[in-house]
Every structure is written in structure tokens, then in C-alpha cells.
Design a protein around this motif. Structure first.
Motif, mmCIF file in Angstrom:
data_model
loop_
_atom_site.group_PDB
_atom_site.id
_atom_site.type_symbol
_atom_site.label_atom_id
_atom_site.label_comp_id
_atom_site.label_asym_id
_atom_site.label_seq_id
_atom_site.Cartn_x
_atom_site.Cartn_y
_atom_site.Cartn_z
ATOM 1 N N VAL A 175 -0.538 -24.849 -35.419
ATOM 2 C CA VAL A 175 -0.718 -23.704 -36.325
ATOM 3 C C VAL A 175 -1.783 -22.767 -35.776
ATOM 4 N N VAL A 176 -2.921 -23.349 -35.356
ATOM 5 C CA VAL A 176 -4.018 -22.519 -34.827
ATOM 6 C C VAL A 176 -3.564 -21.806 -33.563
ATOM 7 N N GLY A 177 -2.879 -22.529 -32.670
ATOM 8 C CA GLY A 177 -2.439 -21.941 -31.413
ATOM 9 C C GLY A 177 -1.403 -20.862 -31.617
ATOM 10 N N ASN A 178 -0.716 -20.894 -32.749
ATOM 11 C CA ASN A 178 0.326 -19.912 -33.003
ATOM 12 C C ASN A 178 -0.204 -18.660 -33.694
ATOM 13 N N GLN A 179 -1.472 -18.711 -34.109
ATOM 14 C CA GLN A 179 -2.036 -17.529 -34.749
ATOM 15 C C GLN A 179 -2.542 -16.577 -33.684
ATOM 16 N N SER A 180 -2.427 -15.260 -33.975
ATOM 17 C CA SER A 180 -2.890 -14.282 -32.998
ATOM 18 C C SER A 180 -4.407 -14.292 -32.902
ATOM 19 N N GLY A 181 -5.088 -14.560 -33.997
ATOM 20 C CA GLY A 181 -6.536 -14.655 -33.951
ATOM 21 C C GLY A 181 -6.926 -16.115 -33.816
ATOM 22 N N THR A 182 -7.405 -16.495 -32.667
ATOM 23 C CA THR A 182 -7.711 -17.899 -32.432
ATOM 24 C C THR A 182 -8.886 -18.326 -33.295
ATOM 25 N N ASP B 123 0.788 -0.204 -31.877
ATOM 26 C CA ASP B 123 1.877 0.733 -32.148
ATOM 27 C C ASP B 123 1.452 1.663 -33.278
ATOM 28 N N ARG B 124 1.579 2.978 -33.073
ATOM 29 C CA ARG B 124 1.147 3.899 -34.123
ATOM 30 C C ARG B 124 2.332 4.641 -34.747
ATOM 31 N N SER B 125 3.561 4.167 -34.466
ATOM 32 C CA SER B 125 4.726 4.876 -34.997
ATOM 33 C C SER B 125 4.869 4.701 -36.499
ATOM 34 N N GLU B 126 4.314 3.640 -37.070
ATOM 35 C CA GLU B 126 4.473 3.378 -38.505
ATOM 36 C C GLU B 126 3.321 3.930 -39.330
ATOM 37 N N GLY B 127 2.433 4.651 -38.738
ATOM 38 C CA GLY B 127 1.268 5.135 -39.492
ATOM 39 C C GLY B 127 0.098 4.217 -39.275
ATOM 40 N N THR B 128 0.071 3.109 -39.998
ATOM 41 C CA THR B 128 -0.980 2.128 -39.759
ATOM 42 C C THR B 128 -0.626 1.346 -38.491
ATOM 43 N N PRO B 129 -1.613 0.990 -37.724
ATOM 44 C CA PRO B 129 -1.311 0.383 -36.419
ATOM 45 C C PRO B 129 -0.887 -1.077 -36.529
ATOM 46 N N SER B 130 0.004 -1.471 -35.666
ATOM 47 C CA SER B 130 0.362 -2.889 -35.576
ATOM 48 C C SER B 130 0.244 -3.296 -34.120
ATOM 49 N N PRO B 131 -0.330 -4.464 -33.863
ATOM 50 C CA PRO B 131 -0.579 -4.849 -32.473
ATOM 51 C C PRO B 131 0.728 -5.136 -31.727
ATOM 52 N N ARG B 132 0.811 -4.642 -30.506
ATOM 53 C CA ARG B 132 1.995 -4.890 -29.672
ATOM 54 C C ARG B 132 1.663 -5.950 -28.620
ATOM 55 N N TRP B 133 0.556 -5.785 -27.940
ATOM 56 C CA TRP B 133 0.113 -6.804 -26.979
ATOM 57 C C TRP B 133 -1.400 -6.688 -26.799
ATOM 58 N N CYS B 134 -1.973 -7.700 -26.210
ATOM 59 C CA CYS B 134 -3.388 -7.653 -25.858
ATOM 60 C C CYS B 134 -3.576 -8.381 -24.539
ATOM 61 N N SER B 135 -4.638 -8.034 -23.845
ATOM 62 C CA SER B 135 -4.857 -8.643 -22.538
ATOM 63 C C SER B 135 -6.350 -8.741 -22.259
ATOM 64 N N TYR B 136 -6.739 -9.842 -21.664
ATOM 65 C CA TYR B 136 -8.157 -10.057 -21.352
ATOM 66 C C TYR B 136 -8.630 -9.053 -20.304
ATOM 67 N N LEU B 137 -9.800 -8.486 -20.524
ATOM 68 C CA LEU B 137 -10.350 -7.506 -19.587
ATOM 69 C C LEU B 137 -11.709 -7.918 -19.028
ATOM 70 N N GLY B 138 -12.350 -8.890 -19.633
ATOM 71 C CA GLY B 138 -13.689 -9.262 -19.182
ATOM 72 C C GLY B 138 -14.673 -8.134 -19.408
ATOM 73 N N SER C 253 -10.399 -12.122 -30.052
ATOM 74 C CA SER C 253 -9.296 -12.611 -30.881
ATOM 75 C C SER C 253 -7.978 -12.572 -30.115
ATOM 76 N N CYS C 254 -8.018 -12.094 -28.883
ATOM 77 C CA CYS C 254 -6.784 -12.038 -28.082
ATOM 78 C C CYS C 254 -6.510 -13.408 -27.477
ATOM 79 N N PRO C 255 -5.335 -13.996 -27.738
ATOM 80 C CA PRO C 255 -5.049 -15.323 -27.180
ATOM 81 C C PRO C 255 -4.973 -15.338 -25.654
ATOM 82 N N ASP C 256 -4.779 -14.181 -25.032
ATOM 83 C CA ASP C 256 -4.732 -14.145 -23.568
ATOM 84 C C ASP C 256 -6.163 -14.213 -23.033
ATOM 85 N N SER C 257 -6.433 -15.203 -22.200
ATOM 86 C CA SER C 257 -7.801 -15.361 -21.707
ATOM 87 C C SER C 257 -7.883 -15.346 -20.189
ATOM 88 N N ASN C 258 -6.832 -14.886 -19.536
ATOM 89 C CA ASN C 258 -6.851 -14.829 -18.075
ATOM 90 C C ASN C 258 -7.021 -13.392 -17.604
#
Lengths: 206, 427
Positions: free
Chosen positions: A108-115, B335-350, B30-35
């Protein structure tokens, strides 16, 4: 526990064993390519969606099924257990319950976007305690079944707590998760087969 | 009594342990991508042969953040495949307290590239990289670069009537774009940020004042503004000039200078104005507000302790960098097409940031590799999936750190802190 429930639990155990292997198939094998970034909303039924949404759901079902299979076996044989075996059965069951909860929580935790760091730490702690309880419990329980002449159940229960960490440690490459899951799948398939036996007669497990 | 004390101590210990873990929640991204981004074959900016253009690229990047609204958006398209270094020119830089590493980000328009250092402005041919002129000493405004992606000197701006407008330590100076000669100077504002130039006016934010000048340098209006010291330019829309002031955001009528609104929003990023909406980041998240009234529209946040900075806004996407308190940053594509933003992707930048975008790509300045071998680079991500398309690698020494690039149609112009200007295009 009547015969009908035992057979349902046996079927569940076999299915859970197979499902455990299935959900451990490396995502790359069914088309998930490596991504440079984390995608929030993968396309429905795309390989990434299957990996991100379907597989964790199936994994939760598998974990519940494994728990049901183990609990059903212990319930069926409880009357035939000696004192030591009852304690080891309790240890194994509680440990496996903790491991199951930890696995579900991590999924569940791993599937959330906010870790959630706290959630992950808590799940790891519960999983660690579960492993500490399950390993000696399963080893003793397996030893008891072996002494009672039930080689399939005894052997698999005795092997699985050793094989999983060993394979997990030495496992390399993308298929290491699958290799680690294989002993679990085999063990619970054997437990299920034991529960589905029609010629079962209670034998004392020392 | 003993039992109660023990119970109390046990409870206090548990609470203390959990409490000490609590702040961890906001320490990481909060981005799950950490590389870190891992491009297959980064193109070296500083080595290898160059292949000059047959015809120079089109497009304009006239101010530090690309547009008067600081959007960082370029209408042109960037190469997606193989890249070629078209030319490479080394500038002669003055010695400074920062070790002579004072090159600004580039701006480009009308066939030329303009770069400032701590003393003067350099003009280079966009086609060949040949130096066209060097201005006399005018002392462009410098700032203390806190991050590896920040240039020490504010960028010049391409202004109206063929003028290059520069924020300097004692005012705003306009240079003739053809020969670099000083045309006029407005000395009534100090340490001016990079000016924003529109068709009919120039806006410069300096220490204590926001100044509006006509194309000939005549003062149109000035307003007292207690701006922060990090020398960020104002954001200018068709009717409103937005200034991040110490007391919050302030909106001024672009023509008359009359104050239209104030907002309690304290921006820690530069402010962006696009399509009637303003964007600014701070420790509470990324905020959108009405450019006309300053009223809040929405706030996007991902948990306490995670600031948002460096917004880049295109017609379909908002990019912003999430900066946790104690960990590496991550870029979010919203994504800003709906007015309020919704996340499309995120990437680690350090320790990186994002600097500009086209309709299909967003560029980041970040580090590639780890340890002593890591090198600062410009990395391109695709809009839809955040896939790394290519990377242009500077170096690990500060003189080879790259500044925010200028984005043209089919080309990227990059400066390094140590004075190398490089043009890169597709094959």
C-alpha cells in the motif's frame, strides 16, 4: 473445521501459492520498460498499470490466501499436536500474520505517490518481528510433521524459512524476486494439496 | 506509584520516538523516483569537434526566463535525437571575488547571443559564435549564487528599438545591439535585476524601487518596493507587473504604475505570469493566483517541509521543482488542462532545477553521475512520460558548471560559469 471448509481452504492455498509466483514475475517480462521518471496515471491495462495496480492487488489476495492455507492446516491438525507443536504452530501463525500485514502495508505504501516514511518504517518493524517469530515456528512445525511421516508438508515447512532468505540474499538479476517466491509457491501448493486430501486421518504430531 | 511512573516513562519514550520520526516525513521528496537522470550518451559541451550551421536557427529568448512573464516557455521545438555542438566560444572574463566565474545565462534574438559577466556584455553571432562586440565596463548586477545552477551575474535583456538592456549596480544601461555602445542609462535604481523588456517599455526591479522606462530610457513611473535581495526579475503580463516584495506579492498597472492589488503570498521562487494566471512557489506549495486581482486560485502541495520553486509554465503543463528540507529535489510535471493541476510525472533532480520548456520537452540543469566524477549538465525530459531524451554535459569543476540555457527553434545556447558559450543543435 468441517471437511467442506477444509477443502475450500485447500483450494485457496493452492491458488495463493500459484498467485505468489505469478505476481513475482519481473515486470519487464510483460512489457514494462524502464522509465526515467515516475508516471502518476498509467494508461488502463497497459503493462505499467498492470504492474502498478493489478499486481499489488493480486499480491494482497495471495498473502490473504497464504494465511488462510496455513491457518486451515493448523486448525485441522490442532487436536493432534503435542504441546511443543502447538506453541510452534502459534509462533508460525502469528509470525506469518505479522509478515502478511507488513507485506500488505508495504504494498500500500509503495503504491502511494507520496512515500510515507513512517508507514514504511512501521511495516518493516512489524515484518522483522514477524520473521523472528515465523522462522523458528515453521522450522519446529516442519520438524514435527517430518517426525509424523508427512514428508511433503514437513519438508516444505522446514525448508521455506531457510530457502526464502537464502535465495533472496544470493538472488541476482531481474528474476530474483521470482526465484525467491518459488519456495513459497511450492510450499503452499503442497499445503493445499494436503488440505484437499480425501484420505486424511488424524495422526499425532509430536 | 512506581507502576504509574514506569507506565508514564514508557509512554513518553514511545511518543518521543515517534515524534523524532515525524519530521522525516517532510525531509524526503514525495516523488517515488529516486534515481538521478541517466542519459545513454551525454554530449560533451567542452570537447569534440564542432559543425557550424548552414543557416542559423530562428526563435527568440530575449530575457532571462524566456518571456516577459518569466514562463520559461519557448514556442520552438528542440531536437529529440542526435545532437551536435555547432560552435563553442570562450569569453575573456574579469577576475572577481567568485574566482572569475561570473558568466550570466545567455539571451538570444535577431541573430545574436548576448552574455554578461561581472563587468561587461558580450555579443556573439548566433550562426558562428564569433564575438561581435564587447561593451565598455558597465558592471552588471551580481548576486551570491546559492545553488549550483544559479549564475552569479544577471542576464541582459533584448529590449525594444535594437537595444540590449542590462541591470547594473547603479542603474539600468541600454546598449546598441549593433556595436555595444552605451545609448542611455537610468541611474536612479541600484543593483537592478535582469530587466523585463516589452515592445513599449522596460521594467527593472532594483534595491527599493520598481522602475518603468520607455524605450529611450525616459522614466515612465517608479514605485517603492521592498524586494528581496536575490535579484529576481518582475513578471510582466499585458496589463500587470507582479513583484515579489517582502510584504507579499504586489501587482502594478503596467501602464500607469498604479498599485492594483497586494497579496499576502510570500514567494520564494521567481513569479510567473501566463494566460491571466500567476504562479509562485514557497514553503507551502505551488500557488496560482489571478494576475488581474491577485486572488488565490489554487495551491498544489505535497506535504509539509516540501517547498516548490522554479516554475516553468507552458500552455499545457506546469513544471515545478519540489525541494524537501533535507534531501534532493524532484521535478513535477503537472497537467494544467483541467484548471487545477494534476501530476503527470515526477523525476529526481538532486541539486538541480528546471529552466525552460517547449511544448514537448522540459530542460533541467542538474548533476549526472555521482561523487567526484559527477558533472553539471542540461538534461531534456519528454513532456508526456518524463523520459530522458538527451543530455549536454559540462563538467565537475565550477568553471564548467552550466547556467540556464536559452531555447530557440532547434537549438540550445548554453553558457558555463567560466565563460564558455556553446550552441547545440540537431544533426
Amino acid at each position: 473445521m468441517d471437511e467442506r471448509h477444509t477443502r475450500v481452504a485447500g483450494t485457496t492455498s493452492v491458488l495463493a501459492g500459484c498467485l505468489t509466483v505469478l505476481v513475482s514475475v519481473p515486470p519487464r517480462w510483460y512489457g514494462v520498460s524502464g522509465t526515467d521518471s515516475y508516471l502518476f496515471d498509467p494508461v488502463l491495462f497497459s503493462p505499467l498499470w498492470i504492474s502498478r495496480t493489478l499486481v499489488p492487488a493480486l499480491a494482497v489476495l495471495a498473502v490473504v490466501g497464504l494465511l488462510v492455507g496455513l491457518a486451515a492446516l493448523l486448525l485441522r491438525d490442532w487436536q493432534s499436536f503435542g504441546r511443543l507443536r502447538r506453541w510452534s504452530a502459534l509462533l508460525a501463525l502469528i509470525g506469518f500474520l505479522a509478515l502478511s500485514l507488513a507485506t500488505v502495508a508495504l504494498l500500500v505504501v509503495g503504491n502511494q505517490s507520496g512515500t510515507s516514511v513512517l508507514g514504511a518504517l512501521f511495516a518493516l518493524a512489524v515484518g522483522g518481528i514477524g520473521a523472528l517469530l515465523f522462522v523458528p515456528g515453521a522450522l519446529l512445525l516442519g520438524y514435527g510433521y517430518l517426525r509424523a511421516g508427512n514428508w511433503a508438508v514437513g519438508g516444505s515447512l522446514a525448508v521455506v524459512p531457510i530457502a526464502v532468505p537464502v535465495l533472496g540474499y544470493v538472488g541476482v538479476g531481474p528474476a530474483s524476486g521470482l526465484v525467491t517466491a518459488l519456495p513459497i509457491g511450492v510450499t503452499w501448493t503442497l499445503l493445499g494439496r494436503e488440505l484437499l486430501r480425501t484420505d486424511f486421518e488424524p495422526r499425532s504430531v509430536p | 506509584m512506581d507502576t504509574n511512573r514506569r507506565r508514564f516513562l514508557r509512554g513518553a519514550g514511545a511518543v518521543a520516538a515517534l515524534g523524532s520520526l515525524g519530521p522525516l516525513a517532510g525531509c524526503s521528496s514525495s516523488c517515488p523516483d529516486s534515481n538521478p537522470p541517466a542519459p545513454e550518451e551525454p554530449v560533451s559541451l567542452l570537447a569534440g569537434a564542432t559543425t557550424p550551421w548552414q543557416s542559423p536557427p530562428t526563435g527568440r529568448w530575449p530575457v532571462e526566463y524566456g518571456t516577459p512573464g518569466n514562463t520559461g516557455y519557448s514556442r520552438g521545438s528542440l531536437p529529440t535525437g542526435e545532437l551536435t555542438v555547432r560552435w563553442r566560444t570562450s569569453l575573456s572574463l574579469p577576475d572577481t571575488d567568485a574566482g572569475g566565474l561570473s558568466t550570466s545565462s545567455p539571451v538570444a534574438a535577431d541573430g545574436s547571443v548576448y552574455v554578461a559577466d561581472a563587468e561587461r556584455v558580450h555579443a556573439l553571432s548566433l550562426a558562428t559564435g564569433e564575438i561581435e562586440w564587447r561593451s565598455d565596463r558597465i558592471d552588471p548586477t551580481t548576486r551570491v549564487a546559492t545553488w549550483g545552477y544559479e549564475a552569479d551575474t544577471v542576464a541582459p535583456a533584448v529590449g525594444p528599438q535594437g537595444r540590449i538592456v542590462v541591470g547594473t549596480k547603479d542603474g539600468v544601461v541600454a546598449l546598441d545591439a549593433s556595436d555595444g555602445k552605451r545609448v542611455w542609462a537610468a541611474h536612479d535604481v541600484q543593483n537592478a535585476a535582469s530587466p523585463i523588456a516589452t515592445d513599449g517599455a522596460i521594467y527593472a526591479l532594483g534595491a527599493g524601487y520598481l522602475l518603468s522606462l520607455g524605450p529611450d530610457g525616459t522614466e515612465r513611473w517608479r514605485r517603492a518596493v521592498s524586494s528581496s535581495s536575490d535579484r529576481r526579475p518582475p513578471a510582466v503580463s499585458a496589463r500587470t507587473v507582479i513583484v515579489p516584495a517582502e510584504e507579499g506579492l504586489r501587482g502594478f498597472d503596467a501602464r500607469s504604475g498604479e498599485e492594483q492589488w497586494t497579496s499576502p503570498l510570500h514567494a520564494t521562487s521567481h513569479v510567473v505570469a501566463a494566460d491571466g494566471t500567476g504562479f509562485a512557489g514557497n514553503y507551502d506549495g505551488l500557488h496560482a493566483f489571478s494576475v488581474a486581482s491577485g486572488s488565490a486560485r489554487w495551491t498544489y502541495d505535497r506535504g509539509s517541509g516540501r517547498a516548490f520553486r522554479s516554475p516553468v509554465v507552458t500552455p499545457n503543463t506546469i513544471y515545478a521543482v519540489e525541494q524537501p528540507g533535507e534531501a534532493g529535489a524532484a521535478v513535477f510535471a503537472l497537467d494544467r488542462s483541467e484548471g487545477t493541476p494534476s501530476p503527470r510525472w515526477c523525476s529526481y533532480l538532486g541539486s538541480g532545477t528546471i529552466t525552460g520548456a517547449t511544448d514537448e520537452q522540459v530542460l533541467a540543469v542538474t548533476s549526472l553521475g555521482t561523487g567526484p566524477d559527477s558533472a553539471r549538465a542540461v538534461v531534456s525530459f519528454s513532456r508526456t512520460r518524463g523520459a530522458v531524451l538527451w543530455a549536454l554535459q559540462g563538467g565537475s569543476f565550477p568553471r564548467n558548471w552550466v547556467n540556464s540555457p536559452a531555447l530557440l527553434d532547434g537549438a540550445v545556447i548554453i553558457t558555463t560559469r567560466g565563460g564558455t558559450v556553446v550552441a547545440v543543435g540537431g544533426e
